[in-house]
Design an enzyme around this catalytic site. Structure first.
Site, PDB file in Angstrom:
ATOM      1  CG  HIS A 239      -6.352  -8.611   1.808  1.00  0.00           C
ATOM      2  ND1 HIS A 239      -6.506  -9.236   0.587  1.00  0.00           N
ATOM      3  CD2 HIS A 239      -6.238  -7.216   1.673  1.00  0.00           C
ATOM      4  CE1 HIS A 239      -6.728  -8.142  -0.482  1.00  0.00           C
ATOM      5  NE2 HIS A 239      -6.642  -7.045   0.375  1.00  0.00           N
TER       6      HIS A 239
ATOM      7  CG  HIS B 171      -4.871   0.723  -4.016  1.00  0.00           C
ATOM      8  ND1 HIS B 171      -4.014   0.442  -2.885  1.00  0.00           N
ATOM      9  CD2 HIS B 171      -5.978  -0.337  -3.831  1.00  0.00           C
ATOM     10  CE1 HIS B 171      -4.703  -0.347  -2.116  1.00  0.00           C
ATOM     11  NE2 HIS B 171      -5.986  -0.809  -2.595  1.00  0.00           N
TER      12      HIS B 171
ATOM     13  NE  ARG C 247      -3.163  -3.624  -1.583  1.00  0.00           N
ATOM     14  CZ  ARG C 247      -3.116  -4.326  -0.250  1.00  0.00           C
ATOM     15  NH1 ARG C 247      -1.514  -4.438  -0.131  1.00  0.00           N
ATOM     16  NH2 ARG C 247      -3.565  -4.830   0.479  1.00  0.00           N
TER      17      ARG C 247
ATOM     18  CE1 TYR D 276      -6.639  -7.913  -6.873  1.00  0.00           C
ATOM     19  CE2 TYR D 276      -6.808  -8.235  -4.470  1.00  0.00           C
ATOM     20  CZ  TYR D 276      -6.676  -7.415  -5.464  1.00  0.00           C
ATOM     21  OH  TYR D 276      -6.263  -6.162  -4.908  1.00  0.00           O
TER      22      TYR D 276
ATOM     23  CE  LYS E 226      -6.390  -0.403   4.743  1.00  0.00           C
ATOM     24  NZ  LYS E 226      -7.766  -0.685   4.327  1.00  0.00           N
TER      25      LYS E 226
ATOM     26  NE  ARG F 199      -3.530  -2.232   2.876  1.00  0.00           N
ATOM     27  CZ  ARG F 199      -3.325  -3.201   3.517  1.00  0.00           C
ATOM     28  NH1 ARG F 199      -1.967  -3.333   4.259  1.00  0.00           N
ATOM     29  NH2 ARG F 199      -4.204  -4.052   3.881  1.00  0.00           N
TER      30      ARG F 199
END
Length: 304
Positions: free
Chosen positions: A275, A249, A252, A284, A172, A148
């Site tokens: 994630h 992004h 990514r 995806y 995150k 990210r």
């Protein structure tokens, strides 16, 4: 009464910062959402008197203003988190917000670059200045690691292991994870570090990508900012594509999509992307289905 509510918000934000260690950007978003909510409630109504109707009306009013489902869902999540905290502090008896369903967020297929576009982007004729080496490494790391933008700007040199081809990054929720890079990125990284070592002003900075502007004390201790990186990536993407939706992004997304197209395991891609749940990575698989349909439609005699 509004001032008292805002003081409660401040206590909650301090809790998120100290106890939960949320990022400044996340805390700012909570602050905006909660202040906006309390401004919509009658100033005479105490926090303990707030009802589900108050929250529903707030969400409905924003919806009428054509606010996206994603934004509405985030604002509701902020309110739910506050009331969960207030229950824990025994300032209210129940989390009334937990009874309200979040708007259903439509799944959007991510924008990504084709293999040909990635090749054009990364084989672009870069120059020989320090900034050129920096730009090339930024683009390569995005695609090679799936980072990210908030993770890339904070990479510290001490967290890079060139021998094993790994970088420890802060993702995150301040969660650390290891990302992997290959031989191409390793070569570009080594060349960039040689060029960086020639720039004496960067010697005191622990960051891989230091800011060019000096701090108040005259040092270069801070890292490059998000806007600068965003503009760098957009500058080069515009050289190879007219699609304005493509962004950092998208690199990514390209990282994840190309891994899966070449047979990578979904769970492994989940971990590489950082994630928290598999549901975030499953978007995806829709891309894979779309590609299979295109192949079928082009190749099968009965498809037309």
């Amino acid at each position: 009464m509004l001032n008292k509510k805002l003081k409660t918000v401040e206590r909650f934000l301090q809790y998120l910062q100290v106890e939960k260690q949320y990022s400044p950007d996340t805390i700012r978003a909570y602050k905006v959402d909660l202040e906006q909510f309390f401004e919509s409630v009658d100033s005479k109504v105490k926090i303990a008197q707030i009802s589900t109707n108050n929250i529903q009306q707030f969400i409905q009013n924003l919806s009428r203003k054509k606010m996206s489902e994603r934004t509405l869902s985030r604002k509701l999540a902020s309110i739910k988190s506050l009331f969960k905290y207030l229950v824990r502090q025994e300032e209210v008896r129940v989390n009334i917000a937990s009874l309200i369903k979040a708007p259903k967020i439509p799944k959007r297929l991510p924008n990504y670059l084709s293999n040909a576009e990635i090749s054009s982007l990364l084989d672009y004729p870069y120059g020989d200045t320090f900034k050129d080496y920096r730009d090339r490494l930024i683009l390569e790391l995005f695609y090679a690691t799936g980072l990210r933008i908030s993770e890339l700007i904070k990479i510290k040199i001490g967290n890079i292991q060139t021998e094993s081809g790994t970088i420890k990054v802060l993702g995150k929720g301040n969660k650390e994870r290891i990302v992997v890079f290959g031989a191409t990125a390793s070569d570009i990284l080594r060349e960039y570090l040689k060029q960086r070592a020639k720039c004496e002003q960067f010697n005191l900075s622990p960051y891989l990508f230091p800011q060019f502007k000096k701090s108040i004390d005259g040092s270069m201790k801070s890292h490059i900012n998000v806007k600068t990186v965003f503009n760098i990536v957009k500058k080069y993407i515009r050289q190879i594509s007219s699609d304005e939706k493509l962004s950092p992004h998208s690199l990514r997304h390209s990282f994840a999509t190309h891994l899966l197209e070449n047979g990578a395991d979904l769970m492994a891609v989940k971990d590489l992307l950082g994630h928290a749940s598999l549901s975030s990575t499953q978007i995806y698989t829709h891309l894979q289905t779309k590609k299979l349909q295109e192949v079928y439609n082009q190749a099968h005699p009965h498809a037309k």
